[in-house]
Design a protein around this motif. Sequence first.
Motif, short mmCIF file in Angstrom:
data_model
loop_
_atom_site.label_atom_id
_atom_site.label_comp_id
_atom_site.label_asym_id
_atom_site.label_seq_id
_atom_site.Cartn_x
_atom_site.Cartn_y
_atom_site.Cartn_z
N HIS A 1 51.93 0.90 121.71
CA HIS A 1 52.68 0.35 122.95
C HIS A 1 52.30 0.83 124.12
N ILE A 2 51.31 1.38 124.23
CA ILE A 2 50.58 1.91 125.72
C ILE A 2 50.85 1.28 127.02
N HIS B 1 48.10 10.78 120.19
CA HIS B 1 48.30 11.08 121.58
C HIS B 1 49.23 12.10 121.94
N GLN B 2 48.56 13.07 123.10
CA GLN B 2 49.38 13.93 123.75
C GLN B 2 49.35 13.74 125.22
N LEU B 3 50.19 13.27 125.62
CA LEU B 3 50.36 13.18 127.19
C LEU B 3 50.65 14.57 128.08
N GLN B 4 50.83 15.70 127.44
CA GLN B 4 51.20 16.75 128.47
C GLN B 4 50.53 18.01 127.68
N GLY B 5 50.58 19.19 128.51
CA GLY B 5 50.54 20.52 128.00
C GLY B 5 49.04 20.74 127.92
N GLU B 6 48.81 21.90 127.13
CA GLU B 6 47.24 22.30 126.84
C GLU B 6 46.30 21.21 126.06
N ARG B 7 47.15 20.54 125.30
CA ARG B 7 46.25 19.60 124.46
C ARG B 7 46.34 18.17 125.12
N ALA B 8 46.69 18.00 126.38
CA ALA B 8 46.87 16.49 127.00
C ALA B 8 45.40 15.84 126.78
N GLY B 9 45.55 14.79 126.35
CA GLY B 9 44.17 14.03 125.93
C GLY B 9 43.75 14.14 124.62
N PHE B 10 44.60 14.72 123.85
CA PHE B 10 44.21 14.94 122.41
C PHE B 10 44.31 13.79 121.63
N ILE B 11 43.23 13.21 121.01
CA ILE B 11 43.29 12.00 120.02
C ILE B 11 42.48 12.43 118.75
N ASN B 12 43.04 12.09 117.43
CA ASN B 12 42.45 12.49 116.31
C ASN B 12 42.03 11.19 115.58
N ARG B 13 41.01 10.96 115.82
CA ARG B 13 40.52 9.54 115.01
C ARG B 13 40.13 9.49 113.57
N PRO B 14 39.96 10.91 113.09
CA PRO B 14 39.84 10.82 111.48
C PRO B 14 41.52 10.60 110.96
N PHE B 15 42.42 11.53 111.45
CA PHE B 15 43.79 11.31 111.17
C PHE B 15 44.28 9.87 111.48
N ASP B 16 44.01 9.33 112.35
CA ASP B 16 44.52 8.05 112.53
C ASP B 16 43.97 7.09 111.43
N LEU B 17 42.67 7.09 111.16
CA LEU B 17 42.16 6.04 110.17
C LEU B 17 42.78 6.55 108.78
N MET B 18 42.90 7.84 108.54
CA MET B 18 43.66 8.06 107.29
C MET B 18 44.86 7.69 107.32
N GLY C 1 49.24 14.84 117.74
CA GLY C 1 49.72 15.34 119.20
C GLY C 1 51.14 15.14 119.38
N SER C 2 51.62 15.57 120.50
CA SER C 2 53.03 15.65 120.49
C SER C 2 53.80 14.35 120.77
N GLU C 3 53.05 13.36 121.11
CA GLU C 3 53.61 12.22 121.23
C GLU C 3 53.08 11.18 120.20
N GLY C 4 52.04 11.70 119.43
CA GLY C 4 51.68 10.99 118.09
C GLY C 4 52.79 11.15 117.01
N VAL C 5 53.79 11.65 117.46
CA VAL C 5 54.93 11.77 116.26
C VAL C 5 55.66 10.25 116.24
N GLU C 6 55.21 9.24 117.52
CA GLU C 6 55.78 8.20 117.40
C GLU C 6 55.43 7.33 115.90
N LEU C 7 54.18 8.15 115.50
CA LEU C 7 53.99 7.47 113.97
C LEU C 7 55.34 7.30 113.06
N ILE C 8 56.43 8.05 113.38
CA ILE C 8 57.34 7.86 112.48
C ILE C 8 58.10 6.51 112.47
#
Length: 280
Positions: free
Chosen positions: A12-13, A193-210, A235-242
């Motif tokens: 929902h970006i 996705h992670q919008l903040q902190g040290e890992r801002a910009g973090f994306i994990n394609r293999p995890f998403d596809l799994m 990522g911290s905002e990737g928790v939206e997967l719940i």
Amino acid sequence: MATIVGGITTSHIPAIGNAIAKGKQNDPYWKPFFDGYPPVRAWLDAVKPDVAVVVYNDHGLNFFLDQIPTFAIGAASQYSNSDEGWGLDVLPPVSGNPALSWHVIESVMADEFDVAMCQQMTIDHGVMVPMSLLWPGGGTWPLSIVPLEVNTVQHPLPSPARCYRLGKALGRAIRSYPEPLKVVVLGTGGMSHQLQGERAGFINRPFDLMFMKTIANDPDALAGYSIGDLVAAAGSEGVELIMWLVMRGALGDRVSTIHSHYHIPVSSTGAGVLVLENAA
Ligand code: DHB
Ligand code: FE
């Protein structure tokens, strides 16, 4: 009785809302993302749902840090939209279905999910961006909605297992509604996705596809993650997967994947869209 025609998950970006407003669907940056949606709209045209239960997370618009329910269900006859700071156009309000809302609230409460009941609720990009992707046309929405909001803003968050079980209670609630409504369940947000902190910009394609594969075939495995596991992997905002797990819980044990599309990046996020139907 009401039937669940299927489930849709979509990111929902907010930038998607601005791309739609500016007609950028065919721009080189955006085309590979928007190409994921015509099959979803074709499926919706075929099944013609009357109502969408939209499982989403508010981003500080309707609920703020002073008061945050874990789960909240809208019971309004209409939901207005507002922009909590992304520069998005404010879209026309969406009709509610208070009778279905109250039935769902009563049913999930009887199932021991003590939800907040909202007779007024302002909806943010977590609802409006998916609405604009699935039912384009500038806000002439062809169906009503029941918003189901899940806290992803203030920890502690509800566990993936709890969200999956809420989805099962939601499925029982919809299937026991006496009117012959066709209901689609949407889970919005994610993917990594992670919008903040040290890992801002973090994306994990293999995890998403799994995750996209496993949510269809083995949702219990995903429900076994902790919130900490999800933050680490997505990522911290990737928790939206719940939200996706609530949708999945509302469907049956066996589902067919009608459509699946993944594209990175869209803004800071791995963008995924899925259409699932209960297996015959
Ligand atoms: C972005 C993604 C989100 O889910 C959100 O709520 C806000 C921003 C992004 O990638 O820009
Ligand atoms: Fe979000």
